[in-house]
Design an enzyme around this catalytic site. Structure first.
Site, short mmCIF file in Angstrom:
data_model
loop_
_atom_site.label_atom_id
_atom_site.label_comp_id
_atom_site.label_asym_id
_atom_site.label_seq_id
_atom_site.Cartn_x
_atom_site.Cartn_y
_atom_site.Cartn_z
N CYS A 66 0.83 -1.21 0.00
CA CYS A 66 0.00 0.00 0.00
C CYS A 66 0.87 1.26 0.00
O CYS A 66 1.47 1.59 -1.02
CB CYS A 66 -0.98 -0.04 1.17
N HIS B 226 -3.40 -5.34 1.87
CA HIS B 226 -2.66 -5.50 3.12
C HIS B 226 -2.58 -6.96 3.55
O HIS B 226 -3.39 -7.41 4.38
CB HIS B 226 -3.31 -4.67 4.23
N GLU C 188 -0.69 -8.21 5.60
CA GLU C 188 -0.40 -8.27 7.05
C GLU C 188 -1.68 -8.19 7.89
O GLU C 188 -1.64 -8.45 9.08
CB GLU C 188 0.60 -7.16 7.44
#
Lengths: 190, 298
Positions: free
Chosen positions: A79, A173, A175
């Protein structure tokens, strides 16, 4: 054990640290050039790209990180991290100079504001185990890619995960997904 | 390989909390004009809070404090590329609906404005846009999360330039979190009752040892060292209200607070950025206050 340096100036660096630690890597937070010593993979996390760009300059990390990525160190750019590493940024601030290591043209906040942030599964080329949960937060859109950039996944017709050598760039994302497969892809390159 | 065509889902808890994660380690600055918003963005703010008046002026002026004029919010949205937040009154879901319609990135259901409902906060699950709420204790934080808040901030005592209340609130919330994390399963129903929070949420928090959403600090930050203090105490980002634009050199102070937040644990850097910033906001002793904003909400 691979040593992963997560650039920890601002943003979601903790989630990357936890993801790589869960995969058995040694993880260090990078805030100064000295923190990059011995690092075998680099993460530029999500966050606010204008803030991270400014802090890269203030902390003296811009050139060391750029050289690291340019030299082919495995890296995960998510991002804002993708925006920071890109060759060209649209709808950024005039003084927002990206690192220019990943041959993509990105447009910031291309889906709209937070109201338009969304989740959607993405199919990633070469990744076993079914679709990956894509979490897109005020996400950028990759509008063009260079000849050495391979597109690993798309959403709504545009690339959302790309690869250039050992650099992996995601507009979403991984994560936040509760799924470590994208982090695993990066770690395999070390 | 063909891409999937599953329709996207907006407004999920993961998207709302995830956005809060993206603000970590950053500084969110109160601004009242497009010019101030640009100064904040230039300084490296991760977001701005669009207001008609900063808390110090709300405190000075008295009267009923309401949601800002949409024209002010839109002018600030048009001035910067970073996220723009705005405040609604506690329980005023119609103001929140207006802010969502304006495309505000985060809604602060804020005790700095005059409460609209003395019994109910906004049902935040009903919104696509995420909410941040203030808290003084763990119980209050958990009640707000149960109502759908995706980010918690200390209340502090807004508009005073005095960090003491924010420190009290952070220590209270984080201390109670530590105590909860060592409580046995048989103790949790009683703890839930004491906290005034749902048992399921208390169990989740006891297991994780932290809130399920990020915890930021607000209320009274006026210097780079204030930011360093609260980050080291366990806040994950800071809101600065009156502390920047009520100081003598807002641009320099804003930049310094941004750097001190990132490098909170490096005193040499905090020292370097603290030099020559001019006058901080004057500030108030809490004993001198006639209105305690932190007592609003429950």
């Amino acid at each position: 054990m691979a040593k992963v340096g997560v650039v920890a100036l601002q943003g979601a660096f903790r989630e990357h640290r936890e993801a790589f630690a869960a995969l058995g890597a040694e993880v260090v937070e990078v805030r100064t050039p000295a923190d990059l010593s011995g690092v075998e993979a680099v993460v530029l996390p999500g966050g606010e790209s204008t803030t991270i760009t400014r802090l890269l300059d203030l902390s003296g990390l811009r050139e060391p990180v750029r050289q690291c990525l340019h030299a082919g160190t495995p890296a995960l750019l998510t991002c804002a991290g993708l925006i920071v590493a890109a060759a060209e940024v649209l709808d950024g601030r005039p003084d927002q100079v990206p690192l220019g290591v990943l041959a993509v043209r990105v447009r910031r906040n291309a889906y709209g504001r937070q109201r338009e942030s969304f989740e959607a599964p993405v199919r990633i080329a070469g990744l076993a185990g079914g679709p990956f949960p894509g979490v897109f937060i005020r996400a950028p859109v990759i509008e063009a890619t260079g000849p050495d950039v391979e597109i690993l996944a798309r959403h709504a017709g545009t690339p959302v995960l790309v690869r250039q050598g050992r650099l992996f760039g995601a507009t979403f994302h991984p994560e936040l997904a509760g799924d470590l497969r994208v982090h695993q892809l990066v770690l395999q390159e070390v | 390989m063909p891409e999937l065509t599953t329709p996207p889902t907006t407004g999920t808890a993961r998207v709302k909390r995830g956005f809060a994660e993206m603000l970590r380690g950053g500084v969110i600055m109160d601004v009242v004009t497009p010019e101030q918003a640009r100064i904040a963005e230039d300084a490296g703010a991760v977001a701005v809070m669009a207001l008609e008046r900063v808390p110090a002026d709300i405190r000075r002026d008295g009267g009923v404090a309401r949601m800002s004029d949409p024209a002010i919010i839109e002018a600030i949205q048009n001035a910067v590329t970073i996220p723009v937040m705005a405040k609604c009154r506690i329980g005023h879901f119609a103001e929140a609906q207006v802010l969502q319609a304006l495309g505000v990135d985060y809604i602060d259901e804020s005790e700095v404005l005059t409460p609209a409902d003395e019994d109910h906060h906004v049902d935040k699950w009903a919104f696509t846009v995420p909410f941040v709420c203030g808290a003084t204790t763990l119980g209050e934080a958990l009640r707000r999360i149960a109502e759908g808040a995706s980010l918690i901030r200390s209340k502090g005592e807004a508009g005073t330039g005095n960090i003491v209340e924010a420190v009290r609130h952070l220590r209270s919330i984080l201390g109670d979190l530590r105590r909860l994390s060592v409580s046995g399963p048989e103790e949790l129903p009683t703890r839930a009752k004491e906290l005034g929070a749902p048992l399921e949420l208390v169990r989740e928090v006891a297991e994780r040892g932290e809130l399920p959403v990020p915890l930021f600090c607000a209320g009274g930050i006026a210097t780079p060292a204030d930011a360093s203090l609260v980050m080291q105490l366990g806040a994950q980002a800071v809101f600065v209200g009156s502390g920047i634009f009520k100081s003598s050199d807002p641009a320099a102070r804003a930049k310094a607070i941004v750097e001190a937040t990132t490098h909170a644990r490096d005193p040499a850097i905090v020292a370097k950025v603290s030099r020559g910033l001019g006058e901080a906001m004057r500030g108030e002793e809490l004993g001198a206050l006639t209105t305690r904003l932190a007592e609003r909400g429950w």
